[in-house]
Design a protein around this motif. Structure first.
Motif, mmCIF file in Angstrom:
data_model
loop_
_atom_site.group_PDB
_atom_site.id
_atom_site.type_symbol
_atom_site.label_atom_id
_atom_site.label_comp_id
_atom_site.label_asym_id
_atom_site.label_seq_id
_atom_site.Cartn_x
_atom_site.Cartn_y
_atom_site.Cartn_z
ATOM 1 N N ALA A 1 105.545 67.973 50.246
ATOM 2 C CA ALA A 1 106.622 67.007 50.041
ATOM 3 C C ALA A 1 106.694 66.588 48.579
ATOM 4 O O ALA A 1 107.775 66.437 48.012
ATOM 5 C CB ALA A 1 106.410 65.792 50.933
ATOM 6 N N GLU B 1 108.432 69.305 46.769
ATOM 7 C CA GLU B 1 109.833 69.480 47.131
ATOM 8 C C GLU B 1 110.678 68.330 46.609
ATOM 9 O O GLU B 1 111.763 68.528 46.075
ATOM 10 C CB GLU B 1 109.983 69.547 48.658
ATOM 11 C CG GLU B 1 109.416 70.800 49.303
ATOM 12 C CD GLU B 1 110.247 72.035 48.998
ATOM 13 O OE1 GLU B 1 111.413 71.887 48.614
ATOM 14 O OE2 GLU B 1 109.709 73.154 49.125
ATOM 15 N N ASN B 2 110.208 67.125 46.828
ATOM 16 C CA ASN B 2 111.015 65.951 46.538
ATOM 17 C C ASN B 2 110.093 64.751 46.312
ATOM 18 O O ASN B 2 109.821 63.993 47.228
ATOM 19 C CB ASN B 2 111.945 65.714 47.736
ATOM 20 C CG ASN B 2 113.011 64.702 47.437
ATOM 21 O OD1 ASN B 2 112.845 63.863 46.559
ATOM 22 N ND2 ASN B 2 114.100 64.768 48.157
ATOM 23 N N ALA C 1 110.406 61.891 44.960
ATOM 24 C CA ALA C 1 110.928 60.556 45.260
ATOM 25 C C ALA C 1 110.777 60.262 46.744
ATOM 26 O O ALA C 1 110.429 59.144 47.147
ATOM 27 C CB ALA C 1 112.390 60.456 44.841
ATOM 28 N N THR C 2 111.035 61.276 47.558
ATOM 29 C CA THR C 2 110.877 61.120 49.005
ATOM 30 C C THR C 2 109.419 60.868 49.359
ATOM 31 O O THR C 2 109.095 59.977 50.140
ATOM 32 C CB THR C 2 111.359 62.394 49.710
ATOM 33 O OG1 THR C 2 112.739 62.550 49.444
ATOM 34 C CG2 THR C 2 111.123 62.324 51.191
ATOM 35 N N ALA C 3 108.538 61.679 48.765
ATOM 36 C CA ALA C 3 107.118 61.519 49.044
ATOM 37 C C ALA C 3 106.669 60.125 48.642
ATOM 38 O O ALA C 3 105.946 59.447 49.374
ATOM 39 C CB ALA C 3 106.328 62.581 48.290
ATOM 40 N N ASP C 4 107.138 59.682 47.494
ATOM 41 C CA ASP C 4 106.768 58.375 46.985
ATOM 42 C C ASP C 4 107.219 57.289 47.950
ATOM 43 O O ASP C 4 106.464 56.393 48.316
ATOM 44 C CB ASP C 4 107.398 58.179 45.603
ATOM 45 C CG ASP C 4 106.781 57.017 44.858
ATOM 46 O OD1 ASP C 4 105.734 56.524 45.305
ATOM 47 O OD2 ASP C 4 107.338 56.609 43.829
ATOM 48 N N ALA C 5 108.471 57.395 48.382
ATOM 49 C CA ALA C 5 109.006 56.394 49.295
ATOM 50 C C ALA C 5 108.258 56.413 50.621
ATOM 51 O O ALA C 5 108.228 55.423 51.333
ATOM 52 C CB ALA C 5 110.497 56.619 49.522
ATOM 53 N N ALA C 6 107.662 57.566 50.960
ATOM 54 C CA ALA C 6 106.916 57.650 52.214
ATOM 55 C C ALA C 6 105.484 57.163 52.025
ATOM 56 O O ALA C 6 104.674 57.279 52.935
ATOM 57 C CB ALA C 6 106.930 59.086 52.728
ATOM 58 N N GLY C 7 105.174 56.648 50.851
ATOM 59 C CA GLY C 7 103.852 56.081 50.636
ATOM 60 C C GLY C 7 102.805 57.085 50.174
ATOM 61 O O GLY C 7 101.615 56.816 50.237
ATOM 62 N N ILE C 8 103.241 58.252 49.730
ATOM 63 C CA ILE C 8 102.288 59.250 49.244
ATOM 64 C C ILE C 8 102.077 59.029 47.745
ATOM 65 O O ILE C 8 103.036 58.819 47.007
ATOM 66 C CB ILE C 8 102.848 60.674 49.486
ATOM 67 C CG1 ILE C 8 103.015 60.908 50.978
ATOM 68 C CG2 ILE C 8 101.927 61.727 48.882
ATOM 69 C CD1 ILE C 8 103.813 62.139 51.320
ATOM 70 N N ARG D 1 109.138 57.127 38.780
ATOM 71 C CA ARG D 1 109.703 56.382 39.900
ATOM 72 C C ARG D 1 110.939 55.569 39.535
ATOM 73 O O ARG D 1 111.939 55.581 40.233
ATOM 74 C CB ARG D 1 108.638 55.458 40.480
ATOM 75 C CG ARG D 1 109.115 54.730 41.713
ATOM 76 C CD ARG D 1 108.121 53.684 42.151
ATOM 77 N NE ARG D 1 106.943 54.276 42.752
ATOM 78 C CZ ARG D 1 105.786 53.616 42.889
ATOM 79 N NH1 ARG D 1 105.684 52.392 42.463
ATOM 80 N NH2 ARG D 1 104.748 54.192 43.437
ATOM 81 N N GLU D 2 110.898 54.867 38.411
ATOM 82 C CA GLU D 2 112.011 53.950 38.136
ATOM 83 C C GLU D 2 113.170 54.606 37.411
ATOM 84 O O GLU D 2 114.066 53.942 36.917
ATOM 85 C CB GLU D 2 111.505 52.737 37.338
ATOM 86 C CG GLU D 2 110.525 51.925 38.143
ATOM 87 C CD GLU D 2 110.546 50.446 37.811
ATOM 88 O OE1 GLU D 2 111.393 50.014 37.033
ATOM 89 O OE2 GLU D 2 109.705 49.717 38.355
ATOM 90 N N ARG E 1 116.618 56.220 36.838
ATOM 91 C CA ARG E 1 117.852 56.019 37.582
ATOM 92 C C ARG E 1 118.741 57.237 37.501
ATOM 93 O O ARG E 1 118.715 57.954 36.532
ATOM 94 C CB ARG E 1 118.624 54.843 37.025
ATOM 95 C CG ARG E 1 117.787 53.582 36.979
ATOM 96 C CD ARG E 1 118.449 52.494 37.690
ATOM 97 N NE ARG E 1 119.507 51.893 36.893
ATOM 98 C CZ ARG E 1 120.268 50.918 37.346
ATOM 99 N NH1 ARG E 1 120.123 50.497 38.567
ATOM 100 N NH2 ARG E 1 121.194 50.391 36.592
#
Lengths: 326, 511
Positions: free
Chosen positions: A187, A190-191, A193-200, A323-324, A326
Motif C-alpha cells: 500500500a 501504491e499510494n 497517502a492512503t497508507a498514511d490515512a490508514a495509520g501505516i 503528508r501535508e 496539497r
C-alpha cells in the motif's frame, strides 16, 4: 547432454547473482522507492565481504571456512544496508530525486569497491590476484547429494547461497502476498497517502524495505565475489553489468520475486548461450549477450499491451511522499 | 459545556504559508447526530476536519474527545480515538480488493485470513445496509462502490465519529439517497456523522444540526429544523443572496451547431454514442442531462475534435458569417480557431485543461501562444487575460504567479471557465463547471454563462444537478446510454420527467 547441463549450471550460478539483486530491488520498489543504486549496492556488498574475509584470513593463524563465511556475510550485509540507508535518508527524509540518488549510489559503490579492491591487492603484496581461498571454499562447499549423477550435478552442486537466493525470493513473495505487513508495504508503494490515512507508518516502511532490500541485493555482490569468481577481485565492472541486469529482471518478473527465480535462470541461459552455440563470430557473440535485455523489452511491450493492472509497477514508484502536500 | 459532546475543538488555528485556513474555530460534535459542516470553497471545512483525522496538525488550539484533551499527530492517532474520515478524493489502493483496502494498516495476526475478513466485512454491510463484494478490485468499481468501501473501512476500524467530505459530489440522486439512509442507520447506532457539503437541499434533508464556516472562521451553528436555506446561505456568504437563477428569454436564436447521427466508440471498441442528433442555437443554453458516463463527455469531445466519430456522423458548424463548416475531420486546434471552446472539469478538477504546476498567466498562455507570430511567446496578452479573469471572477489567489495547484478547487475552476470565456467563443461548451463549487461561486458561473448566452453565444452545459439544469437551461437534451432520450423545454420540464428519461430511453414508463 553434458553441454546442456553445463549451460544450465552456468545459468544457475549466473542467475543467483541477479536473483539476489532483483529480489532486494523488488522489496525496495514495492515500497515506492526506485533504487537505481542496485549495482552500487552489489559492489558494496561484494567488496565488504571480501575485505572482511581478507582481514580474517590474514590475521588468523589457521583460518576456518565457516568463520570466514560468517565474517564476510556480516560485513557484506552491513555495507549493503548502509548503502540502502544513505539512499533512504536522501530520498525519504530529504526527499531528493530518486533517480539521481540511485545513479549516484551506483557510481559511489563502484568507486568505493574498486578503490578497496585495488588497495587489497597492494596489501597482499601487489603481485597478481588476491584470493580468500578458505572463505571462498566455505561458500562453495556442496553436500553429498552433488554426487548423484546428472541430477546431483544439476541441482545440488552449488554453494549454499544459491539455495538461499531461492528461499529468500519465495519468502519475499509470500511476505508481500499473504501477510498484513506485506499488504501494508505494498500500500505504501501504491499510494502512500492512503497508507498514511490508514495509520501505516510510511517512513518506517520505506526505510525498512529499502535497507533490507539493499541487504539482499548486496548478497548478490557477495555471491559473485565468493562463489562466481571464487574469492578474487578484478576491477572489470562485471558487477555493475550484473546489477543492471538485476534491475531489468525486476521489470521482467513484473515485481514478483517468485517469478524472478525462473526469470533469473532464463537470463543466465540467454547470457551464456553464446558459449554453446556453434559458429558465432566475435560480433554475433555480442549480439547474443544482448538477449536478456531484448527479452525484457519484449516483456515490457507485452505487459503494456495487456494492460493488466496487477502487472504494472507500484503506482507511486519514484515519488517522494509528504503528508501535508496539497 | 454540553456533556453530550463526542468532540470539542477550541480555538483552532491553522495557516498554510500566508493563508489563514482556520482562525480561532470553536465547534463541537455531539453523540448520535448528523452534523452538516457548511461553508464556501476555501472556508476551511476540510482543513478543520483534516485536523481531526490527523492529516494536519493545528498550529494552536485544543481538541477534546469525550471530554479528554488529545493530540492527534497522525491518522493512526485519529483511528485509535475512533475518528474516521472519508476523504473527497478517495484514499484507496487501486490494485487491491475491497477487503484488502479495508484491512489496511490494521493490527492482527501476521498472516492475512482473507476468508474471515470477507465474513467480517459482509457482517458490517448487512448491519448498515451496504451492498459490496469484498473480493472486487477497486479499479473495477464505480465511484459509489468506492465510496462504500471507504465508509466500511472507517467502520471496520471501529470509528464512532465519521467525517464525510463532500460525499455526494460524484453520486447520482439515487446513490445519494442510499448514502443518506446508511448515514441515518449509523446515527441510530449511536455514531456521530459529520457531512461536509455545500448542497443546501442535502443539508436540509439529512442533518440534525448545521455548523457554518466562513473564510476560516466559525460563524455559528443552528438546528436544521429551525432554519431555512436562505438563512444558511446568508450565514455562509455573509450577505443575502438570491437563490433564483436569472433566465432571460433567448433572443435572436441562430443555428450554430447541428449534429447528425453522431456515433462514437471508445478505444476498447465500446459504443459510447449512438446516432445522436440535435441542434444548438446561439443565444440559448442547451443543457445536457444524463447519468454519469452515458456519453456526455464523448459528445462534447467529439464536437471539440478530441474524439473520433464513426463514419456517417456529421457535425455542421455555422460561423458568424453564416458559412457552414463540417467539424468532423478537423483538428481540435482548427475547431477552436473557428470559435468553439470547451471547458471540461474532470472529477479531479485539474486533470484536463490546466497544468497544475504552472501559474495562472502561463495557463492562459497555453491557449494563446499559437496565435503569436514570433519565436518568443507573448506574455503580455495572457497576463492581461489572467488579471481580467482574476478580478472579474473574484479568484482568491496571492498573485498571478501562483501555481494553480495551490489554489482551492473552486478558484481553479473559475480560472478554467474564465479562460474559455475570455476566448470570446461562438460556441461555449462546459462540463461540470460547478462540480464541487459552493453556492456563491456556482451562481457566479451560472451568471457568466447566462451573460454569454445574451451575447449570442451558443452555450452547451453539461451538469449533474437537475435542479440547476431546470432553472438555467432553455432546452435540455437527455442522454441515456449514449442515445438521445429526448429534448425538453427547460421551462416546462419536471425533475421527475428528466430523471425517468435519464434511466429509460424516452422515459416510456411514463406513458
Amino acid at each position: 547432454m553434458t553441454q546442456i547441463i553445463a549451460l544450465f549450471s552456468a545459468a544457475i550460478v549466473f542467475g543467483t547473482v541477479i536473483l539476489f539483486g532483483a529480489t532486494g530491488e523488488i522489496l525496495t520498489e514495492k515500497s515506492g522507492n526506485l533504487n537505481l543504486g542496485v549495482p552500487g549496492i552489489m559492489y558494496l556488498g561484494g567488496i565488504a565481504g571480501l575485505v572482511g574475509a581478507f582481514f580474517y584470513e590474514s590475521s588468523a593463524a589457521d583460518p576456518l571456512p565457516w568463520v570466514g563465511v560468517a565474517v564476510s556475510l556480516i560485513c557484506s550485509l552491513a555495507a549493503a544496508m548502509l548503502g540502502g540507508l544513505i539512499y533512504s535518508f536522501l530520498t525519504i527524509t530529504l526527499r531528493a530525486n530518486q533517480n539521481v540518488t540511485g545513479l549516484t549510489l551506483t557510481i559511489f559503490g563502484s568507486g568505493v569497491a574498486n578503490f578497496f579492491g585495488g588497495s587489497l591487492q597492494k596489501l597482499a603484496g601487489g603481485v597478481g590476484q588476491i584470493s580468500v581461498a578458505t572463505t571462498s571454499s566455505g561458500y562453495r562447499e556442496v553436500t553429498g547429494l552433488a554426487d548423484l549423477g546428472t541430477v546431483g550435478n544439476l541441482l545440488f552442486s552449488y554453494g549454499f547461497l544459491t539455495y538461499a537466493a531461492i528461499v529468500i525470493a519465495i519468502a519475499v513473495s509470500y511476505f508481500l502476498k499473504h501477510t498484513r505487513s506485506g499488504l501494508n508495504l505494498r500500500a505504501v508503494g501504491e499510494n502512500p497517502a492512503t497508507a498514511d490515512a490508514a495509520g501505516i507508518n510510511v517512513t518506517k516502511n520505506k526505510y525498512l524495505a529499502t535497507c533490507i532490500g539493499a541487504g539482499i541485493s548486496g548478497l548478490g555482490g557477495l555471491y559473485f565475489v565468493m562463489d562466481y569468481t571464487e574469492g578474487t577481485w578484478s576491477n572489470d565492472g562485471s558487477i555493475e553489468r550484473l546489477g543492471w541486469l538485476a534491475v531489468a529482471l525486476v521489470i521482467f518478473a513484473m515485481w514478483k520475486s517468485d517469478k524472478a527465480i525462473w526469470g533469473s535462470y532464463l537470463f543466465g541461459v540467454l547470457f551464456w548461450m553464446f558459449l554453446y552455440l556453434p559458429g558465432l563470430t566475435r560480433a554475433s557473440l555480442e549480439l547474443c549477450k544482448m538477449l536478456p535485455y531484448v527479452v525484457t523489452i519484449i516483456v515490457l511491450i507485452v505487459v503494456s499491451m495487456r494492460k493488466k493492472r496487477e502487472n504494472q509497477p507500484p503506482a507511486s514508484l519514484g515519488l517522494a511522499y509528504f503528508r501535508e502536500e496539497r | 459545556m454540553n456533556t453530550n459532546c463526542a468532540v470539542r475543538m477550541e480555538n483552532i488555528n491553522k495557516t498554510f504559508g500566508e493563508v489563514r485556513a482556520n482562525d480561532g474555530v470553536n465547534m463541537e460534535i455531539r453523540h448520535g447526530e448528523i452534523l452538516s459542516l457548511l461553508g464556501e470553497n476555501g472556508s476551511g471545512k476540510t482543513t478543520l476536519m483534516n485536523m481531526l483525522a490527523g492529516i494536519y496538525f493545528p498550529d494552536d488550539g485544543q481538541i477534546f474527545v469525550e471530554g479528554r484533551e488529545v493530540f492527534i499527530r497522525s491518522p493512526k492517532d485519529a483511528i485509535d480515538l475512533g475518528i474516521g474520515m472519508v476523504h473527497q478524493h478517495f484514499k484507496l489502493v487501486d490494485v487491491f480488493t475491497a477487503a484488502e483496502n479495508i484491512v489496511l494498516g490494521m493490527p492482527g495476526k501476521v498472516q492475512l485470513d482473507r476468508k474471515q475478513l470477507s465474513a467480517e466485512i459482509l457482517e458490517i454491510s448487512e448491519k448498515y445496509g451496504f451492498d459490496i463484494d469484498p473480493d472486487k478490485k477497486i479499479y473495477d468499481m464505480s465511484v459509489s462502490e468506492k465510496q462504500t468501501v471507504e465508509i466500511i473501512k472507517v467502520l471496520y476500524r471501529g470509528a464512532r465519529i465519521l467525517i464525510l467530505d463532500e460525499p455526494t459530489a460524484v453520486l447520482t440522486p439515487q446513490e445519494t439517497e442510499k448514502l443518506f439512509s446508511v448515514m441515518r442507520s449509523m446515527k441510530e447506532d449511536g455514531k456521530s456523522v459529520v457531512i461536509i457539503t455545500h448542497k443546501l437541499h442535502e443539508v436540509m434533508a439529512v442533518s440534525d444540526r448545521v455548523a457554518v464556516l466562513r473564510k476560516g472562521e466559525y460563524i455559528g451553528d443552528v438546528a436544521t429544523s429551525g432554519t431555512s436555506p436562505l438563512q444558511l446561505t446568508e450565514m455562509m456568504v455573509g450577505k443575502a443572496v438570491s437563490l433564483n437563477i436569472d433566465r432571460p428569454e433567448p433572443k435572436d436564436r441562430v443555428e450554430r451547431i447541428s449534429v447528425q447521427n453522431l456515433s462514437v466508440r471508445d478505444v476498447e471498441g465500446i459504443r459510447k454514442l449512438q446516432d445522436v442528433s440535435f441542434t444548438a442555437y446561439g443565444g440559448e443554453i442547451l443543457g445536457i442531462a444524463g447519468i454519469s458516463g452515458c456519453g456526455q463527455k464523448e459528445l462534447l469531445e467529439a464536437i471539440a475534435g478530441l474524439q473520433r466519430a464513426e463514419h456517417g456522423s456529421h457535425i455542421a458548424y455555422t460561423d458568424k458569417n453564416g458559412e457552414v463548416h463540417e467539424l468532423i475531420g478537423k483538428t481540435p486546434l482548427e475547431i477552436e480557431k473557428l470559435g468553439v471552446a470547451l471547458s471540461f472539469v474532470p472529477e479531479d478538477r485539474l486533470g484536463m485543461g490546466l497544468v497544475s504546476d504552472m501559474d495562472i498567466t502561463d495557463n492562459m498562455l497555453l491557449r494563446s501562444y499559437q496565435r503569436g507570430r514570433g519565436f518568443f511567446a507573448n506574455r503580455r496578452y495572457p497576463r492581461s487575460v489572467a488579471s481580467e479573469v482574476v478580478s472579474e471572477l473574484d479568484v482568491a489567489t496571492p498573485g498571478l504567479n501562483t501555481p494553480v495547484r495551490e489554489l482551492s478547487g473552486g478558484n481553479v475552476q473559475k480560472v478554467l471557465v474564465g479562460r474559455e470565456i475570455a476566448l470570446h467563443p461562438t460556441v461555449l461548451m462546459t462540463a461540470y463547471a460547478v462540480r464541487g463549487l459552493d453556492i456563491n461561486t456556482s451562481y457566479t458561473i451560472y451568471n457568466l454563462l447566462t451573460e454569454q448566452k445574451m451575447k449570442g453565444v451558443a452555450v452547451i452545459y453539461v451538469g449533474e444537478d437537475l435542479d440547476v439544469l431546470l432553472e438555467l437551461c432553455d432546452r435540455i437534451l437527455v442522454l441515456c446510454g449514449g442515445q438521445v432520450s429526448g429534448i425538453l423545454d427547460g421551462r416546462s420540464a419536471t425533475k421527475e420527467g428528466v430523471g425517468l428519461m435519464m434511466t429509460q430511453l424516452g422515459g416510456d414508463i411514463h406513458e
